[in-house]
Enzyme design. Structure first.
Site, PDB file in Angstrom:
ATOM      1  N   HIS A 340       0.810  -1.227   0.000  1.00  0.00           N
ATOM      2  CA  HIS A 340       0.000   0.000   0.000  1.00  0.00           C
ATOM      3  C   HIS A 340       0.842   1.275   0.000  1.00  0.00           C
ATOM      4  O   HIS A 340       0.432   2.303  -0.542  1.00  0.00           O
ATOM      5  CB  HIS A 340      -0.957   0.004   1.204  1.00  0.00           C
ATOM      6  CG  HIS A 340      -0.321   0.374   2.510  1.00  0.00           C
ATOM      7  ND1 HIS A 340       0.485  -0.497   3.228  1.00  0.00           N
ATOM      8  CD2 HIS A 340      -0.363   1.518   3.243  1.00  0.00           C
ATOM      9  CE1 HIS A 340       0.896   0.093   4.326  1.00  0.00           C
ATOM     10  NE2 HIS A 340       0.404   1.315   4.374  1.00  0.00           N
ATOM     11  N   ASP A 341       2.032   1.230   0.576  1.00  0.00           N
ATOM     12  CA  ASP A 341       2.870   2.433   0.685  1.00  0.00           C
ATOM     13  C   ASP A 341       4.008   2.468  -0.325  1.00  0.00           C
ATOM     14  O   ASP A 341       4.961   3.234  -0.149  1.00  0.00           O
ATOM     15  CB  ASP A 341       3.462   2.538   2.095  1.00  0.00           C
ATOM     16  CG  ASP A 341       2.659   3.467   3.003  1.00  0.00           C
ATOM     17  OD1 ASP A 341       1.762   4.155   2.490  1.00  0.00           O
ATOM     18  OD2 ASP A 341       2.934   3.500   4.211  1.00  0.00           O
ATOM     19  N   LYS A 344       5.313   5.708  -1.349  1.00  0.00           N
ATOM     20  CA  LYS A 344       6.090   6.525  -0.410  1.00  0.00           C
ATOM     21  C   LYS A 344       7.566   6.553  -0.778  1.00  0.00           C
ATOM     22  O   LYS A 344       8.322   7.400  -0.294  1.00  0.00           O
ATOM     23  CB  LYS A 344       5.895   6.009   1.015  1.00  0.00           C
ATOM     24  CG  LYS A 344       6.319   6.984   2.089  1.00  0.00           C
ATOM     25  CD  LYS A 344       5.844   6.557   3.477  1.00  0.00           C
ATOM     26  CE  LYS A 344       4.397   6.917   3.723  1.00  0.00           C
ATOM     27  NZ  LYS A 344       3.958   6.637   5.110  1.00  0.00           N
ATOM     28  N   HIS A 369       1.458  10.228  -2.049  1.00  0.00           N
ATOM     29  CA  HIS A 369       1.961   8.859  -2.121  1.00  0.00           C
ATOM     30  C   HIS A 369       0.904   7.800  -2.405  1.00  0.00           C
ATOM     31  O   HIS A 369       1.210   6.814  -3.095  1.00  0.00           O
ATOM     32  CB  HIS A 369       2.786   8.512  -0.861  1.00  0.00           C
ATOM     33  CG  HIS A 369       1.990   8.072   0.325  1.00  0.00           C
ATOM     34  ND1 HIS A 369       1.578   8.948   1.299  1.00  0.00           N
ATOM     35  CD2 HIS A 369       1.531   6.847   0.706  1.00  0.00           C
ATOM     36  CE1 HIS A 369       0.917   8.290   2.229  1.00  0.00           C
ATOM     37  NE2 HIS A 369       0.876   7.015   1.891  1.00  0.00           N
ATOM     38  N   ASP A 422      -3.943   0.710   8.790  1.00  0.00           N
ATOM     39  CA  ASP A 422      -2.857   1.661   8.554  1.00  0.00           C
ATOM     40  C   ASP A 422      -2.818   2.740   9.633  1.00  0.00           C
ATOM     41  O   ASP A 422      -1.751   3.063  10.174  1.00  0.00           O
ATOM     42  CB  ASP A 422      -3.024   2.293   7.177  1.00  0.00           C
ATOM     43  CG  ASP A 422      -1.921   3.277   6.845  1.00  0.00           C
ATOM     44  OD1 ASP A 422      -0.746   2.872   6.854  1.00  0.00           O
ATOM     45  OD2 ASP A 422      -2.233   4.456   6.597  1.00  0.00           O
TER      46      ASP A 422
END
Length: 489
Positions: A340-341, A344, A369, A422
């Site tokens: 999911h990140d 980033k 992001h 999260d």
């Protein structure tokens, strides 16, 4: 080839139960090369390179392999070595940002375009990159820190990156020749490269090809073909194997090949160069390894994000199990949480590691992001639903989230679970500008936002799971990562 996801259940109207929710990854035969090509874009961003750099470098490498008449096993190993050559680059991002007092992406890109073995060129580039927003005194202090770090520090940065990259290649069960090529990526023909100073044929052939291909591609994309050929010629016998440079020079008249490097559909072009008798398909176990590997890449970017993706995945699965989800859906939700990140990686460590709260401009950069995550993941046809879920992990039920301000009625159940997981993990972890919250504090904050920010049922499922497992905070691991960073500077 994998087909585009047609599962509307995973993306349709929200529901409090996952009844009828389909899988987030749909495809009977998903090519491993399609996944790695897509995720290589995240590595381009992390390394400060133009988007598509790894894929274009792979095209150059495969053209060299053709001229070298390499066998299919070597060509396959080389194919993945170049696509994954920068997979270890996040591991030194925080150090580079700290040492230069600058955006790690910009510093890394400048180093790639500089002959850093030349003391004069290296000094000029360091001066330009050090504390770019600071005063002359700030620059001098930053330069002093770099000088203290010296050659040993530079070799350590390269070693960390190369060893990390090779480790991930092995984690993905790629051949050892792929891992060795990544280890040799920054070695130079004359023995003045990093980190081990191998010279000549001590450097693996695939590593020599990777080293030349990435430089040729970067200069080609930045300055044009003439500049790419010129830098290869200038560094022949020092950086690069002279025989490989001769091949690159002989290709300078192959205009059709160089035109392919500028095509709009690089994945399609690259797929034509994958060895036909060595196609790799991503089965369920392979998909798990890919998600875990790239979660490690993301979490290595900053000591403050250390283990974040892995913890979010654990919490996501813990919540989903409260709804009696099937094994396949649980597996996909874990993968979505692990990835999911990934966007980033496009955020500078100057922001991620900033000791104070981010200002408005920095906050705007952070809030991009999820969009980056979605853009990267949706490049894989079979990840269509997963990309939607991962890209919406900062959306809110009241439509005030980011990056698309999606309303409640279109937020799928899987996204609601991921959002809760999260935020819970983030609140109970430490940040450079605040201490970690206890579970009771985090729970109070999140339940106060039930119905507006978070789904009621997902919050209650989180509470039930958290009470059962009593998950330990990762603050100690974060602080240990910070200590390692400081000790290695």
């Amino acid at each position: 080839m994998p087909h585009a996801c047609s599962c509307t259940a995973a993306l349709g109207p929200a529901c409090s139960q996952p009844d009828g929710a389909g899988r987030l990854i749909v495809g009977s035969e998903i090519r491993f090369s399609e996944i790695i090509s897509a995720l290589s874009v995240a590595l381009d961003v992390t390394q400060g390179n133009p988007q598509g750099h790894c894929m274009r470098s792979a095209l150059v490498s495969m053209r060299l392999a053709e001229e070298l008449q390499l066998g299919s096993s070597d060509r396959s190993a080389l194919f993945y070595a170049v696509l994954l050559k920068d997979v270890g680059c996040s591991s030194n991002a925080a150090k580079i940002s700290y040492l230069f007092g600058a955006d790690d992406h910009q510093v890394k890109n400048s180093i790639r375009l500089t002959n850093w073995t030349s003391a004069g060129e290296n000094l000029k580039n360091c001066w330009r990159q050090c504390a770019p927003e600071g005063s002359t005194l700030d620059k001098l202090l930053q330069m002093a820190a770099l000088v203290r770090s010296g050659i040993k520090g530079a070799k350590k940065l390269s070693q960390t990156r190369c060893e990390r990259g090779a480790s991930i290649a092995r984690m993905l069960r790629l051949p050892e020749s792929t891992a060795r090529a990544i280890l040799d990526l920054d070695e130079h023909w004359d023995g003045r490269g990093h980190p081990w100073g191998r010279r000549g044929e001590e450097i693996s052939l695939l590593g020599r090809v990777c080293c030349l291909a990435q430089t040729v591609e970067l200069f080609f994309t930045t300055y044009g073909l003439a500049a790419a050929i010129e830098v290869a010629r200038e560094r022949s016998g020092t950086w690069f194997d002279p025989e490989l440079v001769d091949i690159v020079e002989s290709l300078s008249t192959d205009t059709s090949f160089w035109a392919r490097l500028t095509c709009t559909d690089l994945p399609a072009e690259l797929s034509r160069w994958e060895p036909e008798d060595k196609p790799l398909l991503a089965d369920e176990a392979c998909l798990d390894r890919v998600a875990e590997a790239f979660a490690n890449v993301v979490d290595a970017k900053s000591p403050w994000t250390y283990q974040h993706s892995i913890r979010v995945a654990d919490i996501t699965v813990g919540i989903a199990r409260q709804f009696s989800c099937g094994t396949d859906l649980l597996r996909d939700m874990r993968r979505a949480a692990l990835l999911h990140d990934i966007g980033k990686l496009g955020v500078s460590n100057l922001i991620l590691d900033k000791p104070g709260k981010p200002d408005d401009d920095e906050l705007a950069q952070i809030r991009r992001h999820p969009d980056y995550s979605q853009q990267i993941l949706q490049k894989v046809d079979a990840f269509s639903a997963l990309a939607e879920v991962a890209g919406a992990h900062h959306e809110r039920l009241d439509g005030q989230g980011y990056h698309r301000q999606l309303p409640e009625e279109v937020l799928p159940w899987a996204t609601r679970v991921l959002t809760v997981a999260d935020v819970c993990e983030a609140l109970t972890a430490r940040r450079p500008y605040r201490r970690a919250l206890s579970w009771s504090q985090a729970r109070e904050i999140m339940f106060a936002d039930a119905g507006a920010g978070f789904d009621h049922d997902c919050l209650h499922a989180l509470g039930n799971w958290y009470d059962e497992v009593e998950m330990q905070s990762r603050v100690d691991e974060q602080l240990q990562a910070v200590e390692r960073l400081v000790a290695e500077l």
